[in-house]
Write a protein that holds these residues in place. Sequence first.
Motif, short mmCIF file in Angstrom:
data_model
loop_
_atom_site.label_atom_id
_atom_site.label_comp_id
_atom_site.label_asym_id
_atom_site.label_seq_id
_atom_site.Cartn_x
_atom_site.Cartn_y
_atom_site.Cartn_z
N GLU B 97 -45.48 8.10 53.26
CA GLU B 97 -46.22 7.26 54.20
C GLU B 97 -47.22 8.05 55.04
O GLU B 97 -48.14 7.47 55.63
CB GLU B 97 -45.24 6.55 55.14
CG GLU B 97 -44.64 5.29 54.57
CD GLU B 97 -43.76 4.59 55.59
OE1 GLU B 97 -43.99 3.40 55.83
OE2 GLU B 97 -42.87 5.25 56.16
N LEU B 100 -50.93 7.61 54.38
CA LEU B 100 -51.34 6.23 54.63
C LEU B 100 -51.51 5.99 56.12
O LEU B 100 -52.45 5.35 56.57
CB LEU B 100 -50.29 5.27 54.06
CG LEU B 100 -50.12 5.30 52.54
CD1 LEU B 100 -48.90 4.49 52.12
CD2 LEU B 100 -51.37 4.78 51.85
N ARG B 101 -50.57 6.56 56.91
CA ARG B 101 -50.64 6.40 58.36
C ARG B 101 -51.87 7.11 58.90
O ARG B 101 -52.61 6.56 59.71
CB ARG B 101 -49.37 6.97 58.99
CG ARG B 101 -49.36 6.90 60.50
CD ARG B 101 -47.98 7.12 61.05
NE ARG B 101 -47.07 6.08 60.59
CZ ARG B 101 -45.77 6.26 60.36
NH1 ARG B 101 -45.26 7.46 60.52
NH2 ARG B 101 -45.01 5.28 59.96
N ARG B 103 -54.58 7.67 57.50
CA ARG B 103 -55.80 6.97 57.10
C ARG B 103 -55.83 5.53 57.57
O ARG B 103 -56.74 4.77 57.23
CB ARG B 103 -55.96 7.03 55.58
CG ARG B 103 -56.28 8.44 55.13
CD ARG B 103 -56.22 8.64 53.65
NE ARG B 103 -56.27 10.08 53.37
CZ ARG B 103 -56.99 10.60 52.40
NH1 ARG B 103 -57.68 9.84 51.60
NH2 ARG B 103 -56.99 11.91 52.20
N VAL B 105 -54.00 2.91 56.78
CA VAL B 105 -53.91 1.89 55.73
C VAL B 105 -52.85 0.86 56.12
O VAL B 105 -51.81 1.20 56.67
CB VAL B 105 -53.52 2.56 54.39
CG1 VAL B 105 -53.34 1.52 53.30
CG2 VAL B 105 -54.57 3.58 54.01
N ARG B 108 -48.16 -0.10 54.70
CA ARG B 108 -47.75 1.25 54.30
C ARG B 108 -46.42 1.28 53.58
O ARG B 108 -46.29 1.90 52.54
CB ARG B 108 -47.64 2.13 55.54
CG ARG B 108 -48.95 2.43 56.19
CD ARG B 108 -48.78 3.53 57.20
NE ARG B 108 -48.18 3.04 58.42
CZ ARG B 108 -48.88 2.64 59.46
NH1 ARG B 108 -50.19 2.68 59.44
NH2 ARG B 108 -48.29 2.21 60.55
N ARG B 111 -46.59 0.03 49.97
CA ARG B 111 -47.32 0.95 49.09
C ARG B 111 -46.52 2.22 48.81
O ARG B 111 -46.48 2.70 47.67
CB ARG B 111 -48.64 1.37 49.76
CG ARG B 111 -49.75 0.36 49.61
CD ARG B 111 -50.86 0.72 50.57
NE ARG B 111 -51.92 -0.24 50.54
CZ ARG B 111 -53.07 -0.07 49.89
NH1 ARG B 111 -53.29 1.05 49.24
NH2 ARG B 111 -54.01 -0.98 49.91
N LEU B 148 -52.39 7.68 47.81
CA LEU B 148 -53.69 7.60 48.47
C LEU B 148 -54.80 7.24 47.49
O LEU B 148 -55.95 7.10 47.88
CB LEU B 148 -54.03 8.94 49.13
CG LEU B 148 -53.04 9.36 50.22
CD1 LEU B 148 -53.36 10.77 50.71
CD2 LEU B 148 -53.07 8.38 51.37
#
Lengths: 253, 317
Positions: B97, B100-101, B103, B105, B108, B111, B148
């Motif tokens: 994660e 993702l965090r 960026r 997104v 999370r 994904r 990612l």
Amino acid sequence: MKRHALGIYAACILAFLHAPLAILILFSFNAGRFTIWEGFSTRWYTAALNDPQLTEGLLNSLIIAGVAAVLSTLIGTLAAYGMWRRNAPWLSGMLYLSLVTPEVVTGVSLLALCQWAFRFLHLRLGMHTVIVAHVAFSIAYVTIVVAARLRNYDRSLEEAAMDLGAGEWRAFTRVTLPSIAPAVAAAGLLALVVSFDDYVITSLVAGVDSETLPMVIYAMARRGVSPVVNAVSSLIVVAFGALILLSERLQER
Amino acid sequence: MHVLELRNVVKEFPGQRAVDGVTLALERGGFYSLLGPSGCGKTTTLRMVGGFEKPSSGDVFLNGERVNERKPYERNVSTVFQSYALFPHLTALGNVEFGLRERGVAGRRERAMNALELVKLSARAQRFPAALSGGEKQRVALARSLVLEPQLLLLDEPLAALDPDLRKQMRAELKAMQRQTGITFLLVTHDQEEALSLSDKLAVMNSGRIEQFGTPEDVYLRPASAFVAGFLGAVNWFGDAGVRPEATRIARERPAEGPSRRASVASVVFLGNRVHVHMALDEGGRAVAELPRAQDQFREGDAVWLHWNAADEMRFP
């Protein structure tokens, strides 16, 4: 045979190191005033806790050591991190210099700095100057402990954080700092202890309102051995022994 | 548009030129390798693509954009580190994660779980890295990068730390993952078997330069230099002609045509499905022939004729 000899040798050295402390703690519970055992009593502990000079000194010491530990941990950790990022061996050499400088020299130089600075600032010696002095000499301890941890820290962890989208500061706070946190905590405890413990530098830069516990004890001890001093010293030994043990445990993590 | 293009990239470290003018262009969606011995500059090249080193000269383009000055977090590429570099204070899921965090997104958790499923590690999502095996750490590192959806995935000796059985299995899975995701993979390795079996095209590096860039067949069968020929497999040298052991034959009598040499059998090594016959040439030097097991009729000390087809010769100017 050889094993026995080594064991006896180790026991002797440990006794040599710790017998004075054991005697100190023993006589702090003595009912009498002198070094003749007269029975168990906690009267000197009661007297110590009711002595206004001692309690004020303790309060001053706790404030100074607390503030100095927080500030020096902050500055020292960032310094160690900066040196690790930049690979600057001569900077760490300068830190060792500050460790090996005799305390009295450090104290006099800090006093000189204060007096020079006071020409421009309307300030006098006091708790603030003691805190500044303590931060100054604690930074080296903090930096060395944190730097030792960083030497074993896998640089690719921070690279991975940046690779995944974290900026430099986020990579530091979210990945590097959590990884070295035990060492940072240990360094903070060490700074607390060296600050609380200091007498020489403190006595040079302290003002009338900022007598620390070591200064009070020193003054009392010079007036004659009072069992009150034994009691206070025993409390300090136990409290700081525990802190140092905690610090060691944290460094091992 | 090439997903990655390197133009005459040089990287100098104090007292050493690690990368000495590398030019390379990768098509989107392929599986590529940089193959070479340790110290050949392949990892430094990869680090310049990832943004961990700045080229001393030359240019790096990602999707046609020059990225020399861009930090790692400003590039849409991701690296799987040799040490995996998993964050020890985060769980497998927390590791996946992380990017993702950073960026920002949305969605999370879902994904990240999907990515862990892709690497068949959903069951270990709540474990910390210290409680994972080497192969599992490897999978988390892959999931952390793949989640990612980078344009380019860089893999720095990803299989080197695994034991041989696991390495073979992960090799197959890497290839399958690349095909499934369609992400361009660029793998750094010193293992020629790994590079040959995984890559659509590979670049063989030596002393900071690319000696040859081509398909596995190209570099193995038509090596551009003696170094490439020798690095990708054993070579028997007869003057300036090189012959692979599997193209080297042995006979009792002198063959009627084609090049041949007199030799005596020095040793026979049984390898299960094949045998290696090591020979000492009468003219001096050694050679090895790889033969099917059925042909295992040669004994130590036998005088033989070693021969090959002129078409199998590799020649270098």
